[in-house]
Each structure stands twice: as structure tokens, then as C-alpha cells.
Design an enzyme around this catalytic site. Structure first.
Site, PDB file in Angstrom:
ATOM      1  N   ALA A   1       7.506  -9.248  -3.398  1.00 50.91           N
ATOM      2  CA  ALA A   1       8.226  -7.979  -3.352  1.00 50.91           C
ATOM      3  C   ALA A   1       7.378  -7.023  -2.522  1.00 50.91           C
ATOM      4  CB  ALA A   1       8.420  -7.451  -4.761  1.00 50.91           C
TER       5      ALA A   1
ATOM      6  N   GLY B   1       7.274 -12.381  -5.606  1.00 50.03           N
ATOM      7  CA  GLY B   1       8.735 -12.417  -5.472  1.00 50.03           C
ATOM      8  C   GLY B   1       9.215 -13.468  -4.480  1.00 50.03           C
TER       9      GLY B   1
ATOM     10  N   GLU C   1       9.329 -16.497  -6.443  1.00 50.78           N
ATOM     11  CA  GLU C   1      10.435 -16.328  -7.402  1.00 50.78           C
ATOM     12  C   GLU C   1      11.794 -16.515  -6.711  1.00 50.78           C
ATOM     13  OE1 GLU C   1       8.584 -12.561  -8.603  1.00 50.78           O
ATOM     14  OE2 GLU C   1       8.811 -13.250 -10.658  1.00 50.78           O
TER      15      GLU C   1
ATOM     16  N   GLU D   1       0.586 -11.569  -8.842  1.00 47.60           N
ATOM     17  CA  GLU D   1       0.795 -10.202  -9.342  1.00 47.60           C
ATOM     18  C   GLU D   1      -0.349  -9.728 -10.228  1.00 47.60           C
ATOM     19  OE1 GLU D   1       3.052 -12.648  -9.344  1.00 47.60           O
ATOM     20  OE2 GLU D   1       5.021 -11.880  -8.783  1.00 47.60           O
TER      21      GLU D   1
HETATM   22  N1  CO8 Z   1       4.404  -6.138   0.399  1.00 49.25           N
HETATM   23  C1  CO8 Z   1       4.267  -5.293   1.445  1.00 49.25           C
HETATM   24  N2  CO8 Z   1       3.624  -5.607   2.583  1.00 49.25           N
HETATM   25  C2  CO8 Z   1       3.052  -6.828   2.645  1.00 49.25           C
HETATM   26  C3  CO8 Z   1       3.140  -7.754   1.599  1.00 49.25           C
HETATM   27  C4  CO8 Z   1       3.857  -7.373   0.435  1.00 49.25           C
HETATM   28  N3  CO8 Z   1       4.036  -8.206  -0.621  1.00 49.25           N
HETATM   29  N4  CO8 Z   1       2.468  -8.860   1.949  1.00 49.25           N
HETATM   30  C5  CO8 Z   1       1.995  -8.651   3.199  1.00 49.25           C
HETATM   31  N5  CO8 Z   1       2.340  -7.417   3.625  1.00 49.25           N
HETATM   32  C6  CO8 Z   1       2.021  -6.782   4.900  1.00 49.25           C
HETATM   33  C7  CO8 Z   1       0.576  -6.335   4.946  1.00 49.25           C
HETATM   34  O1  CO8 Z   1       0.404  -5.097   4.300  1.00 49.25           O
HETATM   35  C8  CO8 Z   1       0.337  -6.277   6.447  1.00 49.25           C
HETATM   36  O2  CO8 Z   1       0.913  -5.090   6.931  1.00 49.25           O
HETATM   37  P1  CO8 Z   1       0.018  -4.099   7.893  1.00 49.25           P
HETATM   38  O3  CO8 Z   1      -0.194  -4.931   9.132  1.00 49.25           O
HETATM   39  O4  CO8 Z   1       0.917  -2.932   8.096  1.00 49.25           O
HETATM   40  O5  CO8 Z   1      -1.236  -3.823   7.164  1.00 49.25           O
HETATM   41  C9  CO8 Z   1       1.193  -7.427   6.981  1.00 49.25           C
HETATM   42  O6  CO8 Z   1       2.147  -7.724   5.952  1.00 49.25           O
HETATM   43  C10 CO8 Z   1       0.387  -8.692   7.233  1.00 49.25           C
HETATM   44  O7  CO8 Z   1      -0.315  -9.008   6.046  1.00 49.25           O
HETATM   45  P2  CO8 Z   1      -1.899  -9.301   6.006  1.00 49.25           P
HETATM   46  O8  CO8 Z   1      -2.591  -8.535   7.090  1.00 49.25           O
HETATM   47  O9  CO8 Z   1      -2.350  -9.074   4.603  1.00 49.25           O
HETATM   48  O10 CO8 Z   1      -1.881 -10.846   6.381  1.00 49.25           O
HETATM   49  P3  CO8 Z   1      -2.991 -11.939   6.003  1.00 49.25           P
HETATM   50  O11 CO8 Z   1      -2.663 -13.139   6.791  1.00 49.25           O
HETATM   51  O12 CO8 Z   1      -4.368 -11.364   6.110  1.00 49.25           O
HETATM   52  O13 CO8 Z   1      -2.738 -12.249   4.438  1.00 49.25           O
HETATM   53  C11 CO8 Z   1      -1.388 -12.704   2.480  1.00 49.25           C
HETATM   54  C12 CO8 Z   1      -1.546 -12.863   4.019  1.00 49.25           C
HETATM   55  C13 CO8 Z   1      -2.463 -13.498   1.760  1.00 49.25           C
HETATM   56  C14 CO8 Z   1      -0.007 -13.244   2.124  1.00 49.25           C
HETATM   57  C15 CO8 Z   1      -1.513 -11.202   2.108  1.00 49.25           C
HETATM   58  O14 CO8 Z   1      -0.643 -10.448   2.945  1.00 49.25           O
HETATM   59  C16 CO8 Z   1      -1.163 -10.890   0.685  1.00 49.25           C
HETATM   60  O15 CO8 Z   1      -1.940 -11.154  -0.209  1.00 49.25           O
HETATM   61  N6  CO8 Z   1       0.044 -10.307   0.460  1.00 49.25           N
HETATM   62  C17 CO8 Z   1       0.457  -9.844  -0.848  1.00 49.25           C
HETATM   63  C18 CO8 Z   1       0.854 -10.989  -1.750  1.00 49.25           C
HETATM   64  C19 CO8 Z   1       1.236 -10.474  -3.089  1.00 49.25           C
HETATM   65  O16 CO8 Z   1       0.457  -9.918  -3.825  1.00 49.25           O
HETATM   66  N7  CO8 Z   1       2.532 -10.664  -3.486  1.00 49.25           N
HETATM   67  C20 CO8 Z   1       3.049 -10.239  -4.764  1.00 49.25           C
HETATM   68  C21 CO8 Z   1       3.727  -8.905  -4.644  1.00 49.25           C
HETATM   69  S1  CO8 Z   1       4.253  -8.258  -6.210  1.00 49.25           S
HETATM   70  C22 CO8 Z   1       5.691  -9.105  -6.544  1.00 49.25           C
HETATM   71  O17 CO8 Z   1       6.151  -9.878  -5.754  1.00 49.25           O
HETATM   72  C23 CO8 Z   1       6.327  -8.839  -7.876  1.00 49.25           C
HETATM   73  C24 CO8 Z   1       7.815  -9.122  -7.860  1.00 49.25           C
HETATM   74  C25 CO8 Z   1       8.489  -8.290  -8.936  1.00 49.25           C
HETATM   75  C26 CO8 Z   1       9.843  -7.750  -8.486  1.00 49.25           C
HETATM   76  C27 CO8 Z   1       9.827  -6.277  -8.230  1.00 49.25           C
HETATM   77  C28 CO8 Z   1      11.182  -5.754  -7.760  1.00 49.25           C
HETATM   78  C29 CO8 Z   1      11.172  -4.227  -7.480  1.00 49.25           C
END
Ligand code: CO8
Length: 258
Positions: free
Chosen positions: A66, A109, A112, A132
Site C-alpha cells: 500500500a 499490500g 496481499e 508492515e
Molecule cells: N509506498 C510508497 N512509495 C513506495 C513504496 C510504498 N509501499 N515502496 C516503494 N516506494 C517508492 C519509494 O519511496 C521510492 O520513491 P522515491 O524515489 O520518490 O524516494 C521509489 O518507490 C523506489 O523505491 P526505493 O528507492 O525504496 O527502491 P529500492 O529498490 O531501494 O527498494 C523496496 C525496494 C525494498 C521494495 C523498498 O522500496 C521498500 O521497502 N518499500 C516498502 C515496502 C513496504 O514496506 N510495504 C508495505 C507497505 S504497508 C502495507 O502494504 C499495508 C497494507 C494495508 C492496507 C492499507 C490500505 C489503506
């Protein structure tokens, strides 16, 4: 074929191929992508020329979760009082089959969403996780429940409590994914599999999906009864007569969806 901004929708004969397309955010699922995806799935479900859908992402990410930036400033009232989940519930009510074709990250998400689909085909590059916990929260789109049902308590608990990602092989070993394919072949293989499904008798396809899903919500006895009722019902269809006659006559079935 569509005016969507965050997804691409393409029809390959009877298969609807949806590509999540927010590359700048690794396909993070924000309100817009949910709304567009839901719209595309409703159109797919209502279109009698379409028999199966594939949802995929990019080579780097199916979806990285998400959208954290959208949630970052929300308080309890905004999250609890807002309507953030009914769209995902509606997604799971799609009656025709949906295959998730996952390459790269399927996190939070994203994992999911893949699990809300009917089965997952994974590229050898796929990585699944529920990270998360590292954000101070929990899965919110059904991950704690669907992951546990898919892989069992031990692995689901470890993944949710540590945020550890698992690769495609581990995911296949523990039953999260149906099959692993080379990354370069993922979309073609998923579309081919979807075309196989779309070529089956449509009522039987819906019935198979409904009864396998019933296994998650019923006792064994109730589920077996549910299966039997649907099985009985299919004997009232023209396609049952056609399917069995075609077998006896050693020819492919010619389905009418009746
Ligand atoms: N949300 C928003 N932006 C994201 C997300 C995300 N989940 N994941 C990546 N991005 C963005 C980064 O912020 C970055 O943007 P910017 O260039 O503007 O800084 C761009 O995508 C590229 O990402 P990275 O530079 O981080 O890329 P890497 O190759 O270094 O890393 C990863 C890749 C490991 C996937 C890393 O991006 C990461 O850890 N992402 C987050 C993963 C995460 O924690 N996901 C869980 C989110 S919470 C959730 O899903 C709960 C669901 C509940 C439902 C809620 C409904 C409202």
C-alpha cells in the site's frame, strides 16, 4: 483501450491482461490504482467475451505495498472512519478467475493483492513479504489471514513478525505460489494459462472458483455439501451434456455458456 493512468489494460482474445503501472512508486497501491483496478475488474467480470484475467506488475515490482506516503499522516479516525477496504473486498468478489503474475517485489499490500487473486504464478525473481511490522503496523488487506491459510502458522508468523521476504522457490515449497517460471516468460506463460482457463465451460469455471474458495470459509462437511450442490447444478447445463458428449465422440467441447 482505456484511459487509466495507473494501470494498463489489454485484451488478448478472451484474456484481460492488467499491468500495474506506477513505476515511480514500485506500483505502490494508492487510492487511484485501487479505483482503476476495481473498475477494470468490474468491466472484465461483466464482459461475456472475457474468461480469465491476469494481473501483473513490472520486472522489479508486482507491487511494493500500500502507498506508505498516503498513509503516513493518517490518524485512527482517518483510517477507521474512512473507507479504505471496501474496494478490496469488492475485488475479491470478482466471479471469474484472476491469476497474479508476480515478478520482483510483492510486499505488504502487494503480497496481499497477489493472494486475493485465485492463484499466483511467480517469476524466479519474485520476492514475497509482509514487512508492515517494520512500519509499526500489521498487514491490513487480509495478509495475516490469507498468508496463514496458504503457508501455515509457522512461516506466516515468522514472516509477519520479522518482515523477512521469501523468494520464489521458498514460496513454491510452502504452497504460496502455484508454479515458478523464468522471469522473461512470466507474462506469456500467465496469459497462456489464462487462455486455457478461458477456453473451458464458463459456468464450470465459475463453479470451480466458488467451491475452492468455499474451502476457506466452511467446515469440511459444509464445503463438501457446497461442492455437491454446485456439481448437481451443473447437470442442468447444456455444457455438461456437450462436455461429456464431446469426450465420448473424441472431439473438443464446443461451449455455449448455458
Ligand atoms: N509506498 C510508497 N512509495 C513506495 C513504496 C510504498 N509501499 N515502496 C516503494 N516506494 C517508492 C519509494 O519511496 C521510492 O520513491 P522515491 O524515489 O520518490 O524516494 C521509489 O518507490 C523506489 O523505491 P526505493 O528507492 O525504496 O527502491 P529500492 O529498490 O531501494 O527498494 C523496496 C525496494 C525494498 C521494495 C523498498 O522500496 C521498500 O521497502 N518499500 C516498502 C515496502 C513496504 O514496506 N510495504 C508495505 C507497505 S504497508 C502495507 O502494504 C499495508 C497494507 C494495508 C492496507 C492499507 C490500505 C489503506
Amino acid at each position: 483501450m482505456s484511459d487509466y493512468e495507473t494501470i494498463l489494460v489489454e485484451r488478448r482474445d478472451a484474456v484481460t491482461l492488467v499491468t500495474l503501472n506506477r513505476p515511480q512508486a514500485l506500483n505502490a497501491l494508492n487510492a487511484q490504482i485501487l479505483s482503476e483496478l476495481l473498475d477494470a475488474m468490474r468491466a472484465f467480470d461483466a464482459d461475456s467475451t472475457q474468461g480469465c484475467a491476469v494481473i501483473t506488475g513490472s520486472a522489479k515490482a508486482f507491487a511494493a505495498g500500500a502507498d506508505i506516503k498516503e498513509m503516513q499522516e493518517m490518524d485512527f479516525a482517518a483510517m477507521y472512519g474512512g473507507d479504505h477496504f471496501s474496494g478490496w473486498d469488492a475485488f475479491t468478489r470478482t466471479r471469474k478467475p484472476i491469476i497474479a503474475a508476480v515478478a520482483g517485489f510483492a510486499l505488504g499490500g502487494g503480497c496481499e493483492l497477489a493472494m486475493m487473486c485465485d492463484f499466483i504464478l511467480a517469476a524466479d525473481t519474485a520476492k514475497f513479504g509482509q514487512p508492515e511490522i517494520k512500519l509499526g503496523v500489521t498487514p491490513g488487506m487480509g495478509g495475516s489471514q490469507r498468508l496463514t491459510r496458504a503457508v501455515g502458522k509457522a512461516k506466516a508468523m515468522e514472516m509477519c513478525l520479522t518482515g523477512r521476504m521469501i523468494g520464489a522457490e521458498e514460496a513454491e515449497r510452502c504452497g504460496l505460489v502455484a508454479r515458478i517460471v523464468p522471469a522473461d516468460d512470466l507474462v506469456e506463460e500467465a496469459v497462456k494459462t489464462a487462455q486455457t482457463i478461458a477456453a473451458m465451460a464458463p459456468l464450470a469455471v465459475k463453479a470451480n472458483k466458488e467451491m475452492v474458495n468455499a474451502a476457506f470459509d466452511t467446515t469440511l462437511a459444509q464445503g463438501v455439501q457446497f461442492e455437491r450442490r454446485l456439481f448437481h447444478g451443473l447437470f442442468g447445463t447444456a455444457d455438461q451434456k456437450e462436455g461429456m458428449t464431446a469426450f465420448v465422440e473424441k472431439r473438443p467441447g464446443n461451449w455455449t455458456g448455458r
